[in-house]
Design an enzyme around this catalytic site. Sequence first.
Site, PDB file in Angstrom:
ATOM      1  N   GLU A  69      -8.388 -13.246  15.686  1.00  0.00           N
ATOM      2  CA  GLU A  69      -8.169 -12.325  14.567  1.00  0.00           C
ATOM      3  C   GLU A  69      -9.511 -11.899  13.981  1.00  0.00           C
ATOM      4  O   GLU A  69     -10.478 -12.669  13.992  1.00  0.00           O
ATOM      5  CB  GLU A  69      -7.314 -13.011  13.494  1.00  0.00           C
ATOM      6  CG  GLU A  69      -5.886 -13.274  13.937  1.00  0.00           C
ATOM      7  CD  GLU A  69      -5.187 -12.022  14.425  1.00  0.00           C
ATOM      8  OE1 GLU A  69      -5.126 -11.036  13.669  1.00  0.00           O
ATOM      9  OE2 GLU A  69      -4.709 -12.014  15.587  1.00  0.00           O
TER      10      GLU A  69
ATOM     11  N   THR B 172       2.673 -14.441  11.151  1.00  0.00           N
ATOM     12  CA  THR B 172       3.547 -13.949  12.225  1.00  0.00           C
ATOM     13  C   THR B 172       4.146 -15.104  13.045  1.00  0.00           C
ATOM     14  O   THR B 172       5.267 -15.001  13.529  1.00  0.00           O
ATOM     15  CB  THR B 172       2.770 -13.007  13.167  1.00  0.00           C
ATOM     16  OG1 THR B 172       1.533 -13.629  13.542  1.00  0.00           O
ATOM     17  CG2 THR B 172       2.468 -11.682  12.491  1.00  0.00           C
TER      18      THR B 172
ATOM     19  N   TYR C  26      30.229  34.673  -2.478  1.00  0.00           N
ATOM     20  CA  TYR C  26      30.448  33.229  -2.475  1.00  0.00           C
ATOM     21  C   TYR C  26      31.828  32.945  -1.883  1.00  0.00           C
ATOM     22  O   TYR C  26      32.839  33.459  -2.378  1.00  0.00           O
ATOM     23  CB  TYR C  26      30.373  32.635  -3.897  1.00  0.00           C
ATOM     24  CG  TYR C  26      30.806  31.187  -3.897  1.00  0.00           C
ATOM     25  CD1 TYR C  26      30.093  30.242  -3.154  1.00  0.00           C
ATOM     26  CD2 TYR C  26      31.953  30.760  -4.569  1.00  0.00           C
ATOM     27  CE1 TYR C  26      30.505  28.921  -3.097  1.00  0.00           C
ATOM     28  CE2 TYR C  26      32.368  29.442  -4.517  1.00  0.00           C
ATOM     29  CZ  TYR C  26      31.642  28.524  -3.777  1.00  0.00           C
ATOM     30  OH  TYR C  26      32.049  27.224  -3.705  1.00  0.00           O
TER      31      TYR C  26
ATOM     32  N   ARG D 275       0.807  -1.219   0.000  1.00  0.00           N
ATOM     33  CA  ARG D 275       0.000   0.000   0.000  1.00  0.00           C
ATOM     34  C   ARG D 275       0.846   1.278   0.000  1.00  0.00           C
ATOM     35  O   ARG D 275       0.340   2.369  -0.230  1.00  0.00           O
ATOM     36  CB  ARG D 275      -0.966  -0.003   1.196  1.00  0.00           C
ATOM     37  CG  ARG D 275      -2.219  -0.831   0.920  1.00  0.00           C
ATOM     38  CD  ARG D 275      -3.068  -0.967   2.148  1.00  0.00           C
ATOM     39  NE  ARG D 275      -2.461  -1.863   3.120  1.00  0.00           N
ATOM     40  CZ  ARG D 275      -2.902  -2.013   4.367  1.00  0.00           C
ATOM     41  NH1 ARG D 275      -3.915  -1.306   4.799  1.00  0.00           N
ATOM     42  NH2 ARG D 275      -2.304  -2.863   5.192  1.00  0.00           N
TER      43      ARG D 275
HETATM   44  C1  UD1 Z   1      -1.310  -8.725  13.566  1.00  0.00           C
HETATM   45  C2  UD1 Z   1      -1.848  -9.582  14.694  1.00  0.00           C
HETATM   46  C3  UD1 Z   1      -3.076  -8.918  15.298  1.00  0.00           C
HETATM   47  C4  UD1 Z   1      -2.726  -7.523  15.776  1.00  0.00           C
HETATM   48  C5  UD1 Z   1      -2.125  -6.713  14.631  1.00  0.00           C
HETATM   49  C6  UD1 Z   1      -1.599  -5.410  15.161  1.00  0.00           C
HETATM   50  C7  UD1 Z   1      -1.311 -11.897  14.152  1.00  0.00           C
HETATM   51  C8  UD1 Z   1      -1.833 -13.164  13.570  1.00  0.00           C
HETATM   52  N1  UD1 Z   1      -2.157 -10.867  14.170  1.00  0.00           N
HETATM   53  O1  UD1 Z   1      -2.308  -8.720  12.561  1.00  0.00           O
HETATM   54  O2  UD1 Z   1      -3.563  -9.678  16.383  1.00  0.00           O
HETATM   55  O3  UD1 Z   1      -3.869  -6.863  16.259  1.00  0.00           O
HETATM   56  O4  UD1 Z   1      -1.017  -7.422  14.059  1.00  0.00           O
HETATM   57  O5  UD1 Z   1      -1.137  -4.625  14.112  1.00  0.00           O
HETATM   58  O6  UD1 Z   1      -0.183 -11.842  14.576  1.00  0.00           O
HETATM   59  N2  UD1 Z   1       5.018 -10.306   9.210  1.00  0.00           N
HETATM   60  C9  UD1 Z   1       6.121 -11.026   8.869  1.00  0.00           C
HETATM   61  N3  UD1 Z   1       5.969 -12.248   8.284  1.00  0.00           N
HETATM   62  C10 UD1 Z   1       4.739 -12.775   8.044  1.00  0.00           C
HETATM   63  C11 UD1 Z   1       3.606 -12.019   8.395  1.00  0.00           C
HETATM   64  C12 UD1 Z   1       3.766 -10.789   8.990  1.00  0.00           C
HETATM   65  O7  UD1 Z   1       7.255 -10.592   9.062  1.00  0.00           O
HETATM   66  O8  UD1 Z   1       4.672 -13.886   7.509  1.00  0.00           O
HETATM   67  C13 UD1 Z   1       5.188  -8.998   9.852  1.00  0.00           C
HETATM   68  C14 UD1 Z   1       4.653  -7.885   8.967  1.00  0.00           C
HETATM   69  O9  UD1 Z   1       5.696  -7.331   8.173  1.00  0.00           O
HETATM   70  C15 UD1 Z   1       4.147  -6.889   9.977  1.00  0.00           C
HETATM   71  C16 UD1 Z   1       3.746  -7.730  11.175  1.00  0.00           C
HETATM   72  O10 UD1 Z   1       4.416  -8.960  11.026  1.00  0.00           O
HETATM   73  O11 UD1 Z   1       5.166  -5.988  10.398  1.00  0.00           O
HETATM   74  C17 UD1 Z   1       2.252  -7.925  11.296  1.00  0.00           C
HETATM   75  O12 UD1 Z   1       1.785  -8.615  10.179  1.00  0.00           O
HETATM   76  P1  UD1 Z   1       0.352  -8.371   9.555  1.00  0.00           P
HETATM   77  O13 UD1 Z   1       0.140  -9.333   8.482  1.00  0.00           O
HETATM   78  O14 UD1 Z   1       0.188  -6.927   9.238  1.00  0.00           O
HETATM   79  O15 UD1 Z   1      -0.596  -8.753  10.781  1.00  0.00           O
HETATM   80  P2  UD1 Z   1      -2.044  -8.228  11.044  1.00  0.00           P
HETATM   81  O16 UD1 Z   1      -2.979  -8.956  10.193  1.00  0.00           O
HETATM   82  O17 UD1 Z   1      -2.069  -6.766  11.016  1.00  0.00           O
END
Ligand code: UD1
Length: 480
Positions: free
Chosen positions: A159, A83, A370, A17
């Site tokens: 979630e 995550t 200058y 995004r």
């Molecule tokens: C996650 C949480 C959610 C929380 C929210 C807060 C989980 C399953 N959910 O959701 O409970 O309220 O964050 O913002 O943890 N990332 C990785 N590798 C991956 C997936 C994600 O490094 O495979 C990193 C992303 O770059 C990001 C962070 O983890 O910085 C969160 O990932 P994202 O997919 O945005 O999680 P949310 O769905 O927002």
Amino acid sequence: MVNELTVVVLAAGGGTRMRSKTMKVLHPLGGRTMVGHVLAAVRSVEPQRIVTVVGHQRDQVEPHVRQLVPDVVLAVQEELLGTGDAVRAAMDAVGETHGTVLVAYGDTPLLEGESLRAFVADHEVAARAVSILSSVVSDPTGYGRIVRGADGGVEAIVEEKDATAEQRAILEVNSGILAFEADFLREALPRLTNDNAKGEYYLTDTVALAREVGRPVGAFVLDDVAQTAGANDRAQLAELGRELNRRILLRWMREGVTVMDPATTWIDADVVLAPDVTLLPGTQLLGATVVGEDAVVGPDTTLKDCEVGEGARVVRTHGELAVIGAGASVGPFSYLRPGTELGAGGKIGGFVETKNARIGEGAKVPHLSYVGDAEIGEGTNIGAGTIFANYDGVAKHRTTIGRHARTGSNNTFVAPVSVGDGAGTGAGTVVRDDVAAGALALSAGPQRELEGWAERRRPGTAQAEAARAAREAGAEPGEG
Ligand code: UD1
Ligand code: CA
């Protein structure tokens, strides 16, 4: 004994995004990247190790993170499987660990070390298997909800996509920052499944797993929601940037800095200000800029990596990698390029550009000049409209001017050249040869005058007519 602490920063996600060729966590605000702010907060907690999980565009992220945290452990997540999978990659990279594992995200730039410290302390005192840094928000859309049982204890994080309508109404959400007992985390990670709405391995499922085996879990509520806010697009980045700036300004105002107009004043995170500094509207202090006591900066001034001495005055100026001495005066409309060093009580005045220039104590370059690749001694005055011609088309050369010299207006110093202590130059001098101490150098020839020239050579013009009228009125040459 101090508990062992490992911090895991997740920064593998793409951030489409942002619509940028620059990886999301590398976008800047307040003079650092997003992940730079997070790493600074994390470092202030003094963990034994920091692990950063990289994946998407890791060729950009890795060198940046290594530069900020030379002993960082980098873990690669090849595919973004969630995550839980990201933390598994981190734990594999670390090897044997005990104590506490703190998980944070790389895109929450307002996070403060103090909050992390309080959270980890609470987690350790309560001896929980999992602790959640939660917050209560008015709009929980997109967040994992904290589900509590009848006794108020935390039971699970659900979630959004997997939540029932009833659970979606919960306003307490997971900030994303979690603390674990390392041994529990190691056991729990392989038990995560991706049997959910997103088909991902959710780190948040560790909460329910802990409950299943009767291990304590709990949440630590952080009132300051902005600290865990992430920026997913450039509009959110700008919002966080403004909020970060508001916080930085507030901190400095509490330390005794006057900020006349906080709405138009921008200060980077690493800037250092002394008490009784005054910042006038439209001032940006960037990078590692340092400003001394009683200095007044602005209005409309940008200083990056500059040092401003006590009591100095800097008006409508753009400066980079410059040092301004105590009590010195700069501007209005001055351009200080890298390597400018203005001595105490010195002056760089209106429409003056300087570069690689050491201007001594009390020395002045007041107008329209200058000054490049130069050394100007203490107490020397440079006449208006002077050019230090430092470039011969091939190479740059230096000009050296001694102490208490007085150079005339509209001079050109053709470098390399030097002017001795106490020397002077006449107006319009082109200085090609060294001038001895105490001498006066003049390069312009005697003035020649061709009488009656205008009427002879410009007949029929207004100039000739004016000359004729003056002659007929009997004016002496030179009179109006
Ligand atoms: C996650 C949480 C959610 C929380 C929210 C807060 C989980 C399953 N959910 O959701 O409970 O309220 O964050 O913002 O943890 N990332 C990785 N590798 C991956 C997936 C994600 O490094 O495979 C990193 C992303 O770059 C990001 C962070 O983890 O910085 C969160 O990932 P994202 O997919 O945005 O999680 P949310 O769905 O927002
Ligand atoms: Ca997110």
